[in-house]
Write a protein that holds these residues in place. Sequence first.
Motif, PDB file in Angstrom:
ATOM      1  N   VAL A  61      76.358  64.939  17.486  1.00 11.46           N
ATOM      2  CA  VAL A  61      76.577  66.259  17.956  1.00 11.46           C
ATOM      3  C   VAL A  61      75.380  67.182  17.451  1.00 11.46           C
ATOM      4  CG1 VAL A  61      79.128  65.994  18.355  1.00 11.46           C
ATOM      5  CG2 VAL A  61      78.006  66.762  16.187  1.00 11.46           C
ATOM      6  N   TRP A  62      74.699  66.549  16.401  1.00 10.62           N
ATOM      7  CA  TRP A  62      73.647  67.562  16.033  1.00 10.62           C
ATOM      8  C   TRP A  62      72.461  67.612  16.982  1.00 10.62           C
ATOM      9  CZ3 TRP A  62      73.618  70.535  12.064  1.00 10.62           C
ATOM     10  CH2 TRP A  62      74.472  70.577  10.987  1.00 10.62           C
ATOM     11  N   ASN A  63      72.596  66.501  18.042  1.00 15.35           N
ATOM     12  CA  ASN A  63      71.417  66.691  19.114  1.00 15.35           C
ATOM     13  C   ASN A  63      71.687  67.849  20.053  1.00 15.35           C
ATOM     14  OD1 ASN A  63      69.856  64.282  18.263  1.00 15.35           O
ATOM     15  ND2 ASN A  63      71.524  62.897  18.623  1.00 15.35           N
ATOM     16  N   GLU A  64      72.751  68.324  19.922  1.00 12.43           N
ATOM     17  CA  GLU A  64      73.135  69.398  20.974  1.00 12.43           C
ATOM     18  C   GLU A  64      72.329  70.820  20.530  1.00 12.43           C
ATOM     19  OE1 GLU A  64      77.294  70.164  20.858  1.00 12.43           O
ATOM     20  OE2 GLU A  64      77.710  68.196  21.514  1.00 12.43           O
ATOM     21  N   ILE A  65      71.666  70.837  19.375  1.00 11.71           N
ATOM     22  CA  ILE A  65      70.952  72.029  18.861  1.00 11.71           C
ATOM     23  C   ILE A  65      69.617  71.999  19.367  1.00 11.71           C
ATOM     24  CG2 ILE A  65      70.482  73.380  16.938  1.00 11.71           C
ATOM     25  CD1 ILE A  65      72.691  72.143  15.524  1.00 11.71           C
ATOM     26  N   GLU A  66      69.137  72.871  20.331  1.00 15.29           N
ATOM     27  CA  GLU A  66      67.854  72.882  20.635  1.00 15.29           C
ATOM     28  C   GLU A  66      66.987  73.721  19.471  1.00 15.29           C
ATOM     29  OE1 GLU A  66      67.331  75.193  24.234  1.00 15.29           O
ATOM     30  OE2 GLU A  66      68.981  74.417  25.112  1.00 15.29           O
ATOM     31  N   LEU A  67      65.870  72.770  19.280  1.00 15.91           N
ATOM     32  CA  LEU A  67      64.797  73.215  18.372  1.00 15.91           C
ATOM     33  C   LEU A  67      63.911  74.068  18.596  1.00 15.91           C
ATOM     34  CD1 LEU A  67      64.399  69.632  16.349  1.00 15.91           C
ATOM     35  CD2 LEU A  67      66.400  71.755  15.983  1.00 15.91           C
ATOM     36  N   PRO A  68      63.583  75.200  18.167  1.00 17.57           N
ATOM     37  CA  PRO A  68      62.399  76.151  18.694  1.00 17.57           C
ATOM     38  C   PRO A  68      61.074  75.714  18.398  1.00 17.57           C
ATOM     39  CG  PRO A  68      63.291  76.962  16.517  1.00 17.57           C
ATOM     40  CD  PRO A  68      64.362  75.807  16.979  1.00 17.57           C
TER      41      PRO A  68
END
Length: 227
Positions: A61-68
């Motif tokens: 689920v950490w892959n759901e976070i978009e990285l700026p």
Amino acid sequence: MARDTLTKDQIVRTAIELLDGEGLEGLNMRSLGKRLGTVATAVYWHVKNKDDLVALVGDHVWNEIELPDLDAVDWRTAATEMAVGMHAMLTRHPWLVQAFGSYLFYGPGKARYDDHSLAVYEAAGFTGTDADRAAATVFTFVLGSVLGSSATASLTRRLSRNGGNAEELIQDATAKAAEVALQFPLLRSRLETPAAHYNATPEQTFEYGLEALLSGLEAALSTPSAA
């Protein structure tokens, strides 16, 4: 679903759906197998046990976070986007907050997030241990900000499973807490505000705290200890 057609990706996606709806206490191989249309033993061909499964989905689920993109935004914007993304992810999956205290987590999903978080604070000017501290401080703040909603979700399920009306029981507990609060002047003055509700905080508390925290970190950059 036959064992030879079942995939780990199907198991992960279905386990997340089950955890979102039933929480950690509702996850077991039998219930997961039922959702997958197979027997529990088929799941064991892909994951060893429940601990292995929770670690797998908890990292996914950490892959759901978009990285700026650090070349496109300043560090405070990047830090804010990552914190907000983490907060939203943990709110969608409240079981993960509970799992931190009972399961060991590792994997590329969280490592990806942590590595980029360190890059954000190094871009700000923090170095070495100071960058680690800055990243860990914001991480801990975000985690703490979702504890209330996670606890309420878990409590509601537990009360319902025990045959009670969760909403009525929580309202009753809130009323009793209000009686106690009447003895304390500052609490008494807030009994008619949103802060008086069970496990609730005033609107925009997370945004207020994050802004204050990042402002403090920015100020720390100009002190000798952060140089």
